[in-house]
Design a protein around this motif. Structure first.
Motif, PDB file in Angstrom:
ATOM      1  N   LEU A  37      59.253  41.514  63.568  1.00  0.00           N
ATOM      2  CA  LEU A  37      58.870  40.529  64.588  1.00  0.00           C
ATOM      3  C   LEU A  37      59.124  41.050  66.005  1.00  0.00           C
ATOM      4  O   LEU A  37      58.331  40.809  66.914  1.00  0.00           O
ATOM      5  N   ILE A  38      60.192  41.782  66.179  1.00  0.00           N
ATOM      6  CA  ILE A  38      60.443  42.411  67.479  1.00  0.00           C
ATOM      7  C   ILE A  38      59.379  43.476  67.740  1.00  0.00           C
ATOM      8  O   ILE A  38      58.839  43.568  68.844  1.00  0.00           O
ATOM      9  N   ALA A  39      59.060  44.250  66.703  1.00  0.00           N
ATOM     10  CA  ALA A  39      57.997  45.259  66.832  1.00  0.00           C
ATOM     11  C   ALA A  39      56.671  44.589  67.174  1.00  0.00           C
ATOM     12  O   ALA A  39      55.876  45.116  67.967  1.00  0.00           O
ATOM     13  N   GLN A  40      56.412  43.421  66.604  1.00  0.00           N
ATOM     14  CA  GLN A  40      55.188  42.666  66.886  1.00  0.00           C
ATOM     15  C   GLN A  40      55.110  42.288  68.361  1.00  0.00           C
ATOM     16  O   GLN A  40      54.085  42.446  69.008  1.00  0.00           O
ATOM     17  N   ILE A  41      56.188  41.795  68.898  1.00  0.00           N
ATOM     18  CA  ILE A  41      56.215  41.378  70.305  1.00  0.00           C
ATOM     19  C   ILE A  41      55.992  42.570  71.223  1.00  0.00           C
ATOM     20  O   ILE A  41      55.176  42.518  72.150  1.00  0.00           O
ATOM     21  N   VAL A  83      52.407  33.934  69.561  1.00  0.00           N
ATOM     22  CA  VAL A  83      53.195  33.009  68.737  1.00  0.00           C
ATOM     23  C   VAL A  83      52.466  32.710  67.430  1.00  0.00           C
ATOM     24  O   VAL A  83      53.052  32.788  66.338  1.00  0.00           O
ATOM     25  N   ILE A  84      51.184  32.378  67.536  1.00  0.00           N
ATOM     26  CA  ILE A  84      50.419  32.037  66.337  1.00  0.00           C
ATOM     27  C   ILE A  84      50.316  33.230  65.384  1.00  0.00           C
ATOM     28  O   ILE A  84      50.525  33.084  64.176  1.00  0.00           O
ATOM     29  N   THR A  85      50.031  34.416  65.921  1.00  0.00           N
ATOM     30  CA  THR A  85      49.905  35.586  65.043  1.00  0.00           C
ATOM     31  C   THR A  85      51.255  35.995  64.459  1.00  0.00           C
ATOM     32  O   THR A  85      51.306  36.476  63.325  1.00  0.00           O
ATOM     33  N   SER A  86      52.330  35.784  65.203  1.00  0.00           N
ATOM     34  CA  SER A  86      53.662  36.114  64.671  1.00  0.00           C
ATOM     35  C   SER A  86      54.034  35.181  63.519  1.00  0.00           C
ATOM     36  O   SER A  86      54.594  35.621  62.512  1.00  0.00           O
ATOM     37  N   ILE A  87      53.721  33.898  63.676  1.00  0.00           N
ATOM     38  CA  ILE A  87      53.974  32.936  62.589  1.00  0.00           C
ATOM     39  C   ILE A  87      53.142  33.307  61.367  1.00  0.00           C
ATOM     40  O   ILE A  87      53.644  33.310  60.237  1.00  0.00           O
ATOM     41  N   LEU A  88      51.872  33.629  61.585  1.00  0.00           N
ATOM     42  CA  LEU A  88      51.000  34.017  60.481  1.00  0.00           C
ATOM     43  C   LEU A  88      51.486  35.311  59.827  1.00  0.00           C
ATOM     44  O   LEU A  88      51.523  35.418  58.597  1.00  0.00           O
ATOM     45  N   LEU A  89      51.896  36.282  60.648  1.00  0.00           N
ATOM     46  CA  LEU A  89      52.425  37.545  60.125  1.00  0.00           C
ATOM     47  C   LEU A  89      53.644  37.293  59.235  1.00  0.00           C
ATOM     48  O   LEU A  89      53.732  37.809  58.111  1.00  0.00           O
ATOM     49  N   ALA A  90      54.569  36.483  59.713  1.00  0.00           N
ATOM     50  CA  ALA A  90      55.778  36.176  58.936  1.00  0.00           C
ATOM     51  C   ALA A  90      55.433  35.442  57.639  1.00  0.00           C
ATOM     52  O   ALA A  90      55.995  35.749  56.580  1.00  0.00           O
ATOM     53  N   PHE A  91      54.503  34.495  57.707  1.00  0.00           N
ATOM     54  CA  PHE A  91      54.091  33.761  56.514  1.00  0.00           C
ATOM     55  C   PHE A  91      53.470  34.698  55.478  1.00  0.00           C
ATOM     56  O   PHE A  91      53.831  34.675  54.297  1.00  0.00           O
ATOM     57  N   LEU A  92      52.528  35.509  55.906  1.00  0.00           N
ATOM     58  CA  LEU A  92      51.842  36.421  54.975  1.00  0.00           C
ATOM     59  C   LEU A  92      52.814  37.421  54.359  1.00  0.00           C
ATOM     60  O   LEU A  92      52.736  37.727  53.164  1.00  0.00           O
ATOM     61  N   TYR A  93      53.750  37.890  55.161  1.00  0.00           N
ATOM     62  CA  TYR A  93      54.691  38.909  54.688  1.00  0.00           C
ATOM     63  C   TYR A  93      55.797  38.304  53.821  1.00  0.00           C
ATOM     64  O   TYR A  93      56.082  38.799  52.733  1.00  0.00           O
ATOM     65  N   ASN A  94      56.392  37.216  54.292  1.00  0.00           N
ATOM     66  CA  ASN A  94      57.538  36.636  53.587  1.00  0.00           C
ATOM     67  C   ASN A  94      57.151  35.715  52.436  1.00  0.00           C
ATOM     68  O   ASN A  94      57.829  35.686  51.409  1.00  0.00           O
ATOM     69  N   GLU A  95      56.091  34.956  52.606  1.00  0.00           N
ATOM     70  CA  GLU A  95      55.721  33.970  51.583  1.00  0.00           C
ATOM     71  C   GLU A  95      54.706  34.498  50.572  1.00  0.00           C
ATOM     72  O   GLU A  95      54.767  34.154  49.403  1.00  0.00           O
ATOM     73  N   ALA A 107      46.617  38.977  60.583  1.00  0.00           N
ATOM     74  CA  ALA A 107      47.082  38.173  61.715  1.00  0.00           C
ATOM     75  C   ALA A 107      46.343  38.576  62.996  1.00  0.00           C
ATOM     76  O   ALA A 107      45.955  37.710  63.793  1.00  0.00           O
ATOM     77  N   THR A 108      46.121  39.855  63.169  1.00  0.00           N
ATOM     78  CA  THR A 108      45.404  40.338  64.349  1.00  0.00           C
ATOM     79  C   THR A 108      43.965  39.841  64.359  1.00  0.00           C
ATOM     80  O   THR A 108      43.458  39.396  65.392  1.00  0.00           O
ATOM     81  N   GLY A 109      43.296  39.891  63.210  1.00  0.00           N
ATOM     82  CA  GLY A 109      41.928  39.398  63.123  1.00  0.00           C
ATOM     83  C   GLY A 109      41.825  37.933  63.502  1.00  0.00           C
ATOM     84  O   GLY A 109      40.915  37.529  64.237  1.00  0.00           O
ATOM     85  N   PHE A 110      42.756  37.135  63.044  1.00  0.00           N
ATOM     86  CA  PHE A 110      42.771  35.717  63.397  1.00  0.00           C
ATOM     87  C   PHE A 110      43.023  35.535  64.886  1.00  0.00           C
ATOM     88  O   PHE A 110      42.406  34.694  65.548  1.00  0.00           O
ATOM     89  N   GLY A 111      43.920  36.360  65.420  1.00  0.00           N
ATOM     90  CA  GLY A 111      44.256  36.285  66.834  1.00  0.00           C
ATOM     91  C   GLY A 111      43.092  36.605  67.758  1.00  0.00           C
ATOM     92  O   GLY A 111      43.013  36.087  68.874  1.00  0.00           O
ATOM     93  N   VAL A 112      42.170  37.458  67.309  1.00  0.00           N
ATOM     94  CA  VAL A 112      41.013  37.821  68.126  1.00  0.00           C
ATOM     95  C   VAL A 112      40.218  36.577  68.509  1.00  0.00           C
ATOM     96  O   VAL A 112      39.826  36.398  69.669  1.00  0.00           O
ATOM     97  N   PHE A 113      39.968  35.706  67.545  1.00  0.00           N
ATOM     98  CA  PHE A 113      39.177  34.509  67.811  1.00  0.00           C
ATOM     99  C   PHE A 113      39.896  33.546  68.752  1.00  0.00           C
ATOM    100  O   PHE A 113      39.287  32.998  69.677  1.00  0.00           O
ATOM    101  N   ILE A 114      41.172  33.346  68.540  1.00  0.00           N
ATOM    102  CA  ILE A 114      41.952  32.464  69.404  1.00  0.00           C
ATOM    103  C   ILE A 114      41.924  33.001  70.838  1.00  0.00           C
ATOM    104  O   ILE A 114      41.681  32.271  71.794  1.00  0.00           O
ATOM    105  N   ASN A 115      42.155  34.291  70.958  1.00  0.00           N
ATOM    106  CA  ASN A 115      42.213  34.927  72.265  1.00  0.00           C
ATOM    107  C   ASN A 115      40.866  34.875  72.976  1.00  0.00           C
ATOM    108  O   ASN A 115      40.799  34.588  74.174  1.00  0.00           O
ATOM    109  N   PHE A 116      39.782  35.151  72.266  1.00  0.00           N
ATOM    110  CA  PHE A 116      38.455  35.112  72.884  1.00  0.00           C
ATOM    111  C   PHE A 116      38.148  33.722  73.426  1.00  0.00           C
ATOM    112  O   PHE A 116      37.708  33.564  74.565  1.00  0.00           O
TER     113      PHE A 116
END
Length: 134
Positions: A37-41, A83-95, A107-116
């Motif tokens: 998560l720190i690496a993500q930020i 924030v949204i991509t970090s939550i998604l990253l943690a969910f996909l990885y941990n859950e 998570a990055t692919g999802f973030g592209v649409f939000i960001n655009f």
């Protein structure tokens, strides 16, 4: 291709460059043992400046001088995306126990649409869309 399609294509190209920067930094930091998560930020921030200047000039063709409100809006959109991509990253990885780099990619692919959407409708509105004369 219409103007909206061209704009999204340009945004996607810039995003590809930013993603390359993001993934390179993320992979390096993760390989060095840093918490994901720190690496993500840190890695997300790596592409932020490039994203701002390329999207401002090339994608959304803003010619006026940089306004502080535009920079603040850009940072807020990107923080929300982070924030949204970090939550998604943690969910996909941990859950879902998916491989870390696959989680990062999804998570990055999802973030592209939000960001655009955030950049298009809130940050980089052109003067015609604001109701100003050109």
């Amino acid at each position: 291709m219409n103007n909206k399609g061209n704009r999204f294509l340009k945004f996607s190209i810039v995003g590809g460059i930013n993603t390359g920067i993001d993934f390179a930094i993320f992979s390096l930091l993760a390989a060095m043992g840093m918490n994901y998560l720190i690496a993500q930020i840190i890695s997300y921030g790596g592409g932020l400046l490039n994203s701002y200047f390329l999207n401002r000039r090339w994608t959304f063709q803003q010619q006026a001088r940089v306004e502080i409100t535009e920079v603040v809006k850009f940072i807020l959109v990107n923080l929300m995306t982070l924030v949204i991509t970090s939550i998604l990253l943690a969910f996909l990885y941990n859950e879902l126990n998916l491989p870390l780099l696959l989680c990062k990619l999804l998570a990055t692919g999802f973030g592209v649409f939000i960001n655009f959407i955030g950049n298009r409708i809130w940050v980089f509105k052109n003067s015609e869309e604001r109701g100003e004369s050109v």
